[in-house]
Design an enzyme around this catalytic site. Structure first.
Site, mmCIF file in Angstrom:
data_model
loop_
_atom_site.group_PDB
_atom_site.id
_atom_site.type_symbol
_atom_site.label_atom_id
_atom_site.label_comp_id
_atom_site.label_asym_id
_atom_site.label_seq_id
_atom_site.Cartn_x
_atom_site.Cartn_y
_atom_site.Cartn_z
ATOM 1 N N HIS A 47 0.846 -1.190 0.000
ATOM 2 C CA HIS A 47 0.000 0.000 0.000
ATOM 3 C C HIS A 47 0.885 1.244 0.000
ATOM 4 O O HIS A 47 2.094 1.159 0.221
ATOM 5 C CB HIS A 47 -0.949 0.004 1.211
ATOM 6 C CG HIS A 47 -0.243 -0.030 2.519
ATOM 7 N ND1 HIS A 47 -0.129 -1.156 3.294
ATOM 8 C CD2 HIS A 47 0.417 0.939 3.200
ATOM 9 C CE1 HIS A 47 0.562 -0.894 4.377
ATOM 10 N NE2 HIS A 47 0.910 0.376 4.346
HETATM 11 C C1 T46 Z 1 2.959 0.706 6.992
HETATM 12 C C2 T46 Z 1 3.703 -0.553 7.236
HETATM 13 C C3 T46 Z 1 5.178 -0.313 7.416
HETATM 14 C C4 T46 Z 1 -4.292 -0.406 13.394
HETATM 15 O O1 T46 Z 1 -5.402 -0.635 13.897
HETATM 16 N N1 T46 Z 1 -3.568 0.667 13.813
HETATM 17 C C5 T46 Z 1 -2.348 0.959 13.290
HETATM 18 O O2 T46 Z 1 -1.714 1.945 13.710
HETATM 19 C C6 T46 Z 1 -1.823 0.109 12.262
HETATM 20 C C7 T46 Z 1 -0.479 0.410 11.647
HETATM 21 C C8 T46 Z 1 -2.568 -0.964 11.853
HETATM 22 N N2 T46 Z 1 -3.786 -1.215 12.416
HETATM 23 C C9 T46 Z 1 -4.540 -2.388 11.994
HETATM 24 C C10 T46 Z 1 -5.028 -2.387 10.566
HETATM 25 C C11 T46 Z 1 -5.043 -3.857 10.212
HETATM 26 O O3 T46 Z 1 -6.263 -4.434 10.650
HETATM 27 O O4 T46 Z 1 -3.664 -3.524 12.098
HETATM 28 C C12 T46 Z 1 -3.913 -4.438 11.068
HETATM 29 C C13 T46 Z 1 -2.643 -4.723 10.281
HETATM 30 O O5 T46 Z 1 -2.303 -3.554 9.526
HETATM 31 P P1 T46 Z 1 -1.724 -3.638 8.031
HETATM 32 O O6 T46 Z 1 -2.288 -4.803 7.344
HETATM 33 O O7 T46 Z 1 -1.914 -2.300 7.390
HETATM 34 O O8 T46 Z 1 -0.159 -3.897 8.329
HETATM 35 P P2 T46 Z 1 1.073 -3.836 7.336
HETATM 36 O O9 T46 Z 1 2.192 -4.505 8.018
HETATM 37 O O10 T46 Z 1 0.712 -4.296 5.962
HETATM 38 O O11 T46 Z 1 1.403 -2.257 7.209
HETATM 39 C C14 T46 Z 1 1.798 -1.530 8.346
HETATM 40 C C15 T46 Z 1 1.096 -0.176 8.416
HETATM 41 O O12 T46 Z 1 -0.323 -0.366 8.331
HETATM 42 C C16 T46 Z 1 1.511 0.735 7.285
HETATM 43 O O13 T46 Z 1 1.060 2.049 7.559
HETATM 44 O O14 T46 Z 1 3.494 1.635 6.406
HETATM 45 O O15 T46 Z 1 3.215 -1.322 8.326
#
Ligand code: T46
Length: 137
Positions: A47
């Site tokens: 993303h």
């Molecule tokens: C990024 C990379 C480096 C939250 O509720 N609060 C938060 O602050 C974050 C970061 C995530 N979430 C929830 C949203 C999803 O349900 O945690 C779950 C996993 O998040 P996501 O699938 O977006 O995780 P990554 O590892 O793909 O990405 C994350 C960050 O979301 C993103 O901003 O830059 O790490």
């Protein structure tokens, strides 16, 4: 494209301490999160963020970031707790090759906001090409 920045290491006979201040990273930190226990072979990210700025640090272990600004793609291995990777807004990121002991610390300029994410690569490319046409969902 983004370069790694040297963080402020305070080492003495007791061990090491790294301090990160907003004046070094260029934004005030509103949120901190960390990823750990990532299973072998897992890839995360895929993303971009419209506004969010971040700094990523592998405080333990290692992982690789692939960053794409819509024009060029580069791969950066994070394996040093004294180096921070700034991630600008409108940068597509993918994270791969996590070591089993990786703890990835992320400092963020904004609170969590799902509307700030662009999770479709074609939409990301279109938004880079025509920022005025980009609309959060
Ligand atoms: C990024 C990379 C480096 C939250 O509720 N609060 C938060 O602050 C974050 C970061 C995530 N979430 C929830 C949203 C999803 O349900 O945690 C779950 C996993 O998040 P996501 O699938 O977006 O995780 P990554 O590892 O793909 O990405 C994350 C960050 O979301 C993103 O901003 O830059 O790490």
């Amino acid at each position: 494209m983004t370069e790694l920045i040297n963080l402020n290491l305070k080492g003495d006979s007791r061990g090491s301490l790294v301090a990160i201040e907003d004046r070094q990273i260029g934004f005030a930190v509103k949120r901190v999160y960390y990823l750990f226990g990532t299973n072998m072979g897992v890839a995360r990210g895929f993303h971009a963020h419209r506004e969010l700025r971040q700094l990523a640090v592998a405080v333990a272990g290692s992982c690789t970031f692939i960053l794409d600004d819509g024009k060029a793609r580069r791969s950066i291995r994070l394996d040093d707790p004294c180096l921070g990777l700034p991630i600008a807004a409108m940068t597509w990121r993918e994270m791969i090759d996590f070591s089993s002991d990786c703890v990835l610390l992320v400092l963020a300029s904004e609170h969590y906001n799902e509307a700030d994410y662009i999770r479709d690569y074609d939409l990301f490319r279109a938004a880079v090409a025509s920022p005025a046409l980009d609309q959060p969902c």
